[in-house]
Design a protein around this motif. Sequence first.
Motif: not given
Lengths: 196, 196, 196, 196, 196, 196
Positions: C176-179, C181-182, C187-188, D83, D85, D142
């Motif tokens: 996932s790009d959420d994972v 990106a952080k 940025k995504k 959120l 990780q 999540p």
Amino acid sequence: MASDPSPLQDFCVVDKNSPVFVNGFVCKNPMDVKAADFFKAAELDKPRMSNKVGSNVTLINVMQIAGLNTLGISLARIDYAPLGQNPPHTHPRATKILTVLEGTLYVGFVTSNPDNKFLSKVLNKGDVFVFPMGLIHFQFNPNPHKPAVAIAALNSQNPGAITIANAVFGSKPPISDDVLAKAFQVKKNTIDWLQL
Amino acid sequence: MASDPSPLQDFCVVDKNSPVFVNGFVCKNPMDVKAADFFKAAELDKPRMSNKVGSNVTLINVMQIAGLNTLGISLARIDYAPLGQNPPHTHPRATKILTVLEGTLYVGFVTSNPDNKFLSKVLNKGDVFVFPMGLIHFQFNPNPHKPAVAIAALNSQNPGAITIANAVFGSKPPISDDVLAKAFQVKKNTIDWLQL
Amino acid sequence: MASDPSPLQDFCVVDKNSPVFVNGFVCKNPMDVKAADFFKAAELDKPRMSNKVGSNVTLINVMQIAGLNTLGISLARIDYAPLGQNPPHTHPRATKILTVLEGTLYVGFVTSNPDNKFLSKVLNKGDVFVFPMGLIHFQFNPNPHKPAVAIAALNSQNPGAITIANAVFGSKPPISDDVLAKAFQVKKNTIDWLQL
Amino acid sequence: MASDPSPLQDFCVVDKNSPVFVNGFVCKNPMDVKAADFFKAAELDKPRMSNKVGSNVTLINVMQIAGLNTLGISLARIDYAPLGQNPPHTHPRATKILTVLEGTLYVGFVTSNPDNKFLSKVLNKGDVFVFPMGLIHFQFNPNPHKPAVAIAALNSQNPGAITIANAVFGSKPPISDDVLAKAFQVKKNTIDWLQL
Amino acid sequence: MASDPSPLQDFCVVDKNSPVFVNGFVCKNPMDVKAADFFKAAELDKPRMSNKVGSNVTLINVMQIAGLNTLGISLARIDYAPLGQNPPHTHPRATKILTVLEGTLYVGFVTSNPDNKFLSKVLNKGDVFVFPMGLIHFQFNPNPHKPAVAIAALNSQNPGAITIANAVFGSKPPISDDVLAKAFQVKKNTIDWLQL
Amino acid sequence: MASDPSPLQDFCVVDKNSPVFVNGFVCKNPMDVKAADFFKAAELDKPRMSNKVGSNVTLINVMQIAGLNTLGISLARIDYAPLGQNPPHTHPRATKILTVLEGTLYVGFVTSNPDNKFLSKVLNKGDVFVFPMGLIHFQFNPNPHKPAVAIAALNSQNPGAITIANAVFGSKPPISDDVLAKAFQVKKNTIDWLQL
């Protein structure tokens, strides 16, 4: 060798009927394991006949005791005729520790290149000696009249043995005498002699 | 050998000034480690002079690259003169894999007792061959005019080598010719010849 | 890894017809083993085509030489196009040792947390370098005109390779790009760019 | 890693005053060993502050418990902010097993080349998951409102961790952006962005 | 034990349908591996019923998570009733590391012969303790009113457990009371008592 | 244990003067190594006095032969008085293989939880039996008139031994009788009896 892979269960007794080959052996169902799987009526107390160099090795490894699979050890009785020897050999996968039960033994091993130091000792009844993993070693009974007997242990379920004379000069097929003549810096007919 | 003990940190570079001996080597402070500790200007691209059997092994093990300590591998360049050989030997602590860079090699190994099967192959440039852990093996350059070159790798930081001819017939001090004559089933004067 | 499990017999050549999967591979009957099982006509002397980052790895591991099973080593030829690279990657089960056959390589590895020190070196023909087990490393050919060639050895029959860019940004399915990106603090849409 | 070298005595407690470095650690005199050497008042029951990616790892390895030396295991509490990780990383010398104490985690790992399969799972309180040795993996919380907590164990006294983002884009000194731009197939300014 | 054999591939997930037994387990086709193979909905967050000595061990080893095969680790939740104990036992193939989630535990282990030193400690919530490989150890909840809970990890996929009381006095069939009476230097009727 | 760490040189003979403790032992300079380092005038051929349970173990491990360090094996002579026994014990780091030199032995071992199967056998002169790594086992001389003698080998340089009766009921300091009473499901005064 000092490190057979570790066991992953109490025991893994060889399944002698399995057609599957693995590193070591496939095991039988642990539900079917019995005390007899860890036992061998080995008659290690009895003298044995000697081969042409005057010795006999009765090895109890994983082929003789199925329960030794994954457990990393084996045991042997060695008989020596008067002036007999367990000729120069290596164990590719084990160190050997030996004690003399009867008689006297002249034993030794040679260190690896470049020194090739020869360390030797005379052992009497009850003495113990160690032959480090992979090094060329031998035992010789110097007594012209009496046999000798030793018990030896090796830290592999299947230590292997490579008798130098047989492997170098008696392999099937033979190693070319061109190669061996140069390796041993002698004439080919000397090699042919050794290969008889 | 297929199992040098595993590393317990990223690296453990040999401390060449330490007077303490351990299995492998004592390491220097990891704060002092530099890229040079993992490097050797080895000139493995250059031909080397041959010994009396027509070969030269340039081994890069933990003695040459201090960073190899605990990491379980080493590398070698082997040069073969025309008709030269890397004579029958074992590595007590490693398997060897080899590729031919130049020329042709006739290679082989002998299995352990009781079969002592000799498995051999002719290798050309770019071919790869494996010599299993602890078995007696050799490489021979059959070409009377051209040299050969190989790169070999061994899975120990210090695989060791035991050249059979040197260890059996050239140890210091020599093994008694009584022992060797019977082991090789020849007369003592043949042994004396081999021991020269 | 510095410790593939040790062999329990001279060799355990992969049985390519077996439906049984084990740690490593099931072996064929030792009676059927031939010299060819330890051999590969690998053409390691020939230049190979490059991938999109300008390199090609020809790995000779247990998949190419069935006799490598249980023996803990593999060998590779690596070709680098001008400005090509063997991009940042790890071997989860091996240390790598490398020598340069042709050209020049800029090589390096990064130590583990928290220091993440980058140790690098320029290698010329004949030089040798070591990449410790499990660390991220790369080789880069800085020459814009000439290719480079290296031979590398790894101390596992199946060292594995994890190319960071592919595993992180090109997995199937994608992470996932959420994972990401952080994780990479961007940025995504930067991640989406990297995932193309 | 599944095989820290085996212990050769009951324990080998780190001697924190020794100037000698070895694979693992030098030990103190076994006569001086106390129960406290196997103990850590670790407060693993307490929530911890998070880093910039929203997690905190409290690792109890051989640095925290001197008695772990030679014993091949370590333990960690991991806190995840909402959120947060534990970002993509590898352990060069260990497999990890993890159970969720509080909250929910989305976890996954990527297999090695060439498949780079991404296997993932959502874990709830009490669930257990395994991350195989050396593979890239992460855990992500999540839930935008609640923290999560896990206990993880690794089979090495010093498993090491390599956070991909930090090792690749934040090493000291940095890896050249020429190398990284080609490796990740993006422009140099994207790499510069990642390296901030 | 600190050294389950190392993995030779990313993973080797147990094939639960295979009739073949090996050291560890036969694996299924890696093409069929799924995330679920590394997962167990273990409910390790739930209290469990106690046995007659006031404890319950919920062990997540290779029998519960097929993906643990070849990976050398397992995890357990242990529940202790008030005044309950995990009685004196050994793990023949593992070191154990433990942290207290709830309550208080009095823990200890005994060193090997000839010293048989007993090292003990009281652990509170969040504390960590290590029980070295193969030594006899126990945990006891000294609180007469409150239960205790711990998470423990062991560095083997199948560490094994030998509860001393059960193995010595409750084996099937029982060990002869002649043997045990002399071993424990008590009368046979005391042994008969212990064997009930 | 079936896997003492592998040697990284021909031998690593214990340096008895070193103040440095490591896993195993620090070694002396290999230049100073002599044949005597691999030898022990052990008098393993002589009967020994028995302890209170009627047996005596003369163990030749790395403490007796300095050359055994890193080599993974040890040897013992065990004497049994009439009706004497080598009482229930475990070796935390080794499998044992045993052969009977004189007399008769009733031997057995108990498998791990949950089965705790007791496998036993009567051994006569020359028979061989194996006791798997870490399991509780014993040998008993059932003959009321004659002594017995065995030779045993263990695959560790320092296998360790834990005599159950001594470790559980005779530790220093003693384990609380509260703990033991519940563990063995007897009254505290029975435990007090056992602890005498």
